[in-house]
Design a protein around this motif. Structure first.
Motif, short mmCIF file in Angstrom:
data_model
loop_
_atom_site.label_atom_id
_atom_site.label_comp_id
_atom_site.label_asym_id
_atom_site.label_seq_id
_atom_site.Cartn_x
_atom_site.Cartn_y
_atom_site.Cartn_z
N HIS A 580 41.98 28.00 31.04
CA HIS A 580 42.64 29.27 30.72
C HIS A 580 41.75 30.14 29.82
O HIS A 580 41.64 31.35 30.01
N ALA A 581 41.11 29.50 28.84
CA ALA A 581 40.22 30.25 27.96
C ALA A 581 39.01 30.78 28.73
O ALA A 581 38.56 31.91 28.51
N GLN A 582 38.48 29.97 29.64
CA GLN A 582 37.35 30.42 30.46
C GLN A 582 37.75 31.60 31.33
O GLN A 582 36.99 32.57 31.48
N SER A 583 38.96 31.54 31.90
CA SER A 583 39.45 32.65 32.72
C SER A 583 39.56 33.93 31.91
O SER A 583 39.19 35.01 32.37
N SER A 584 40.07 33.80 30.68
CA SER A 584 40.22 34.99 29.83
C SER A 584 38.87 35.55 29.41
O SER A 584 38.68 36.77 29.33
N ARG A 585 37.90 34.65 29.15
CA ARG A 585 36.54 35.13 28.85
C ARG A 585 35.96 35.86 30.05
O ARG A 585 35.33 36.92 29.91
N ASN A 586 36.18 35.32 31.24
CA ASN A 586 35.69 35.97 32.45
C ASN A 586 36.32 37.34 32.63
O ASN A 586 35.69 38.28 33.12
N PHE A 587 37.58 37.45 32.23
CA PHE A 587 38.26 38.74 32.34
C PHE A 587 37.62 39.77 31.40
O PHE A 587 37.39 40.92 31.78
#
Length: 887
Positions: A580-587
């Motif tokens: 989830h954190a990786q997804s938010s960083r990608n966003f």
């Protein structure tokens, strides 16, 4: 707003650690977070639930802070004068324990120093080490008013504590009495319910015999997990209708060790179906027994001292630790022939001290208490009357159950660090409560106890604003607008604030004159717990806890905040993990790259041309922006952070980045007015989008928005609103863009299935564009689906049919010579084998009953989703192989 003279250049890439600290300090230095009570703006206020001065931020704190910061940043942009007031709790037990451990390492005790010197030592520790959380709050971007930072032991807050204690005392709502409390033998103090954690432990269940040892003579068998407490038994109880014991009721039995006679009493509390239907009564060491002791006027001898050692029983067990006595009492009873049965191990729930870890001892003790009936009723009525609204409403029944059934609250603690109870004893037996402005006569001695930490934190919403004095902050910002906290402390902290707030408000005490409602906050927003990605509660013992600052270091504060806000809805728990954190960083990276691309292509914030001068793509994205902004406002207004964040995420990623930017490339390449209009639309979309995202993701949006617009700061930019004239929205443009997306998506899927190089153009003809109104959109199709016009020698090798809103479009494609069929067949076969293996693995797990019974629902759902995806992939790849084999 224009950016005709942009001065801010974007860095090459978004590296949060390179920017966040400087951005935050710039906001603080500019005074953006400092509230002005003299402002003519409408007021909005939130007080930070004060974290313990001994602690550091955990994921629960990070969630709390993210949601509060989001609310206050948005309100500031909406034109409110916002106060978000920070502070720390002195954390009586936790802080004293830390300092005592430091002394122990030096070979000292608090008694060696004496009370005054010990308290000075605690203040010294606080000055040197007690500010960890403040630094962490800055790391995650908390927009708090640091000029109003408060500490529960500050002089002003101490004055508030003394004031309300005296007013409650004078009103007869504080009294001293000997009652049962949670006692910590290690800390040697009473502790609150919230500091007791129940754990399943393996103990023993001993059945012992009172009365005659002969089966044909009067006797009663009782069972206990704490056999040592029988030294304090003063009765045996049975149900009044239990025929087995009817003849024994009113008789007495001899205690095996003390020799005293204890009565057999009848009480309806006893369950005749449980065990033998008889229970031993130890009023001084069990809550239920205490209540029965009160009802039957039983003696209540305390059999343990403050350290948990047996004392005052007159038996051979005096001086033994309670656990040693447990063994020795059982052995002595067995020697007398009174142990009827023993069960080991016996699993049962035992309360333990959260701070010191030992099992809690229910103990009769002389303490100070708050009489809660009147206060709790007012707290309940405030919600019933709508003066305070609980979100979600589903939590209201729990609130009423708690406040309507609340027991008197023990507020004294046998500690040195904390607010000293303002009760003084005179030389002639006088007892007097003195307020902060009273003069204490010479020779009087103050009560040695201090107040429960929850007492001072219960005053937090108004003591931090200067109460009991009349202040500008109270006049401007009280009652506070919303309390944001977890549902797990609804009963402890929230209830106490409501009791104190309604008390001082209804009686018009101090600086609260003229308040239109006697409540400390208008809304109570209760969020859930932060759990791990499998839905399990985070804990040190499980090793599944996540340090929020670790995520800040690796992914940036925006990623942490967006992850938490995206999962937050009223009353619902949140499951988060690394992905989830990786997804938010990608966003965040996606936003950065998209905005940078738009600026490199001349995106500008300037007045838009007339709508009839815009393309379908332009009108579609502007209309979608308007709709999304409405949904975002609805989400935030209802404290549905997840709804608002999901709307922004999918609009930004799926519609702006994946579609409009690609369509904009085609339009900009046309040059002329269309290119200029596109640049204006890009600015008109990204500007409000970044502003709408900024309360949740303040750092990356600040960097992008100031560069795009040339504005001073997104923190003080106006909040973007939607809800324009619905009639002006172009439904036709939306339909045509939807059809265009379908066409491009299906052609791309066909290309992928056929193994075409993504950048390779293929010749194609398209029938059905006219019926769908898409003739003018062929340039988008050619650019985004990598198609080329057909020449005279065109011969289609495949067709793709796409159902559109007005009929079917048929794309005829010539793929001859574009695919290495044998290489593609081998690749597809390899992919199919992998997909079939995944399908077999997931299907096997879902067919395993033991797995389904033990796995959390979130894990099962994830496996099920993997199975469905694998199934679809197997079907697709088999179809692709069939197609390749036909060539």
């Amino acid at each position: 707003m224009t950016n005709a003279e942009q001065t801010t250049e974007l860095p090459k890439s978004w590296e949060p650690a390179d920017h966040e600290s400087d951005l935050y300090q710039r906001w603080v230095d500019a005074g953006y977070f400092t509230a002005d009570p003299s402002s003519d703006k409408p007021g909005y206020s939130v007080v930070l639930p004060p974290p313990n001065v001994t602690g550091s931020l955990h994921m629960g704190h990070a969630l709390d802070h993210t949601l509060m910061d989001t609310l206050t940043r948005r309100k500031r942009m909406q034109g409110y004068e916002v106060l978000w007031l920070p502070g720390m709790d002195h954390a009586g037990i936790a802080t004293q324990t830390i300092v005592e451990k430091q002394l122990a390492a030096e070979g000292l005790t608090k008694t060696d120093l004496g009370r005054e010197a010990f308290i000075e030592r605690v203040w010294q520790w606080k000055a040197e080490s007690g500010g960890t959380i403040a630094g962490q709050m800055r790391r995650i971007g908390d927009g708090v008013d640091w000029s109003r930072d408060r500490f529960t032991m500050d002089e002003g807050l101490s004055r508030a504590v003394q004031t309300i204690f005296k007013r409650l005392y004078d009103a007869g709502l504080i009294y001293r009495a000997e009652r049962l409390v949670n006692w910590s033998p290690v800390l040697q103090t009473a502790i609150s319910d919230i500091e007791v954690k129940f754990e399943e432990v393996e103990g023993e269940l001993v059945s012992l015999r009172y009365g005659s040892l002969a089966d044909d003579e009067p006797h009663v068998v009782v069972a206990t997990t704490r056999v040592e407490t029988m030294l304090g038994d003063t009765a045996v109880a049975v149900h009044p209708d239990d025929e087995r014991y009817r003849d024994l009721i009113g008789t007495t039995l001899e205690h095996p060790f003390t020799g005293r006679r204890i009565p057999v009493i009848a009480d309806e509390y006893v369950d005749p179906e449980f065990g033998t239907g008889a229970v031993k009564i130890t009023p001084a060491h069990d809550p239920n027994d205490f209540e029965m002791g009160v009802r039957h006027d039983l003696p209540m001898p305390t059999i343990m001292d403050a350290t948990g050692a047996i004392a005052g029983t007159g038996t051979q067990f005096d001086g033994m630790d309670r656990f040693e006595a447990r063994v020795k009492v059982r052995e002595a009873l067995a020697a007398q022939g009174r142990v009827v049965a023993e069960k080991r191990p016996y699993l049962h729930s035992v309360g333990h001290s959260e701070r010191s870890g030992e099992s809690i001892e229910p103990r009769l003790s002389m303490q100070w208490w708050v009489k809660v009936d009147q206060l709790a009723k007012a707290a309940g009525d405030a919600v019933r009357n709508g003066d305070t609204v609980i979100h979600p409403a589903s939590q209201e029944p729990r609130w009423f159950d708690w406040v309507d059934g609340m027991h008197d609250w023990t507020i004294s603690r046998q500690l040195w660090w904390g607010h000293r109870i303002p009760i003084w004893y005179g030389p002639d037996g006088q007892v007097e409560c003195f307020g902060p402005d009273d003069t204490v006569p010479d020779g009087w001695e103050q009560d040695p106890d201090v107040l429960d930490t929850w007492f001072s934190s219960g005053l937090w919403p108004f003591s931090t604003m200067g109460w009991p004095d009349a202040t500008d902050d109270l006049d401007r910002f009280y009652p506070t607008s919303v309390l944001v906290t977890g549902y797990d402390i609804l009963f402890f902290w929230v209830a106490r604030m409501m009791m104190f707030g309604t008390f001082v408000g209804e009686l018009d005490h101090g600086g609260l004159a003229g308040r239109d409602a006697a409540v400390p906050f208008r809304d109570v927003f209760l969020h859930g717990l932060v759990r791990d990605e499998h839905g399990s509660k985070m804990s040190k013992s499980k090793g599944n806890g996540i340090d929020p600052l670790d995520w800040v270091d690796r992914y940036g504060a925006d990623a942490l905040r967006f992850t938490l806000a995206r999962g937050a809805n009223p009353g619902s728990d949140i499951s988060v993990g690394e992905s989830h954190a990786q997804s938010s960083r990608n966003f965040a990276t996606k936003l950065f790259n998209a905005t940078k691309f738009a600026m490199m292509n001349g995106a500008r914030c300037e007045e838009l041309p007339a709508r009839d001068a815009l393309t379908d793509a332009d009108r579609w994205i502007l209309d979608r922006l308007d709709e999304v902004l409405v949904a975002v406002d609805e989400g935030f207004d209802a404290y549905e952070f997840s709804k608002a964040c999901e709307a922004l995420y999918h609009f930004a990623w799926d519609e702006v980045c994946d579609w409009y930017l690609e369509l904009a490339k085609v339009q900009i390449s046309d040059g002329g007015d269309r290119a200029a209009h596109t640049r204006a639309v890009l600015g008109a979309v990204l500007d409000p989008l970044l502003r709408a995202l900024s309360p949740v993701m303040p750092f990356v949006t600040e960097t992008l928005w100031t560069a795009l617009t040339g504005g001073e700061s997104v923190v003080i930019a106006p909040w973007p609103t939607g809800g324009g004239d619905v009639a002006t929205r172009d439904a036709g443009a939306a339909t045509r863009i939807t059809d265009l997306q379908k066409l491009i998506t299906e052609v791309r899927r066909f290309r992928s299935d056929q193994g075409l190089n993504p950048g390779q153009r293929v010749a194609a003809t398209i029938d059905g564009l006219a019926a769908a109104g898409l003739e003018a959109h062929r340039p988008y199709l050619d650019a985004l689906a990598r198609l080329a016009g057909a020449d005279a020698d065109f011969a289609a090798t495949a067709t793709v049919e796409v159902r559109l809103s007005s009929g079917t479009a048929t794309v005829a494609i010539d793929t001859s010579g574009t695919v290495d069929v044998e290489a593609e067949r081998k690749r597809a076969a390899k992919d199919l084998a992998a997909a079939e293996k995944e399908l077999a693995t997931t299907t096997g797990k879902l067919g395993n009953e033991q797995f389904l019974a033990k796995a959390p629902e979130a894990v099962v759902a994830k496996i099920r989703a993997r199975r469905d995806l694998a199934e679809a992939e197997v079907d697709r790849l088999r179809g692709k192989l069939d197609s390749l084999s036909a060539r």
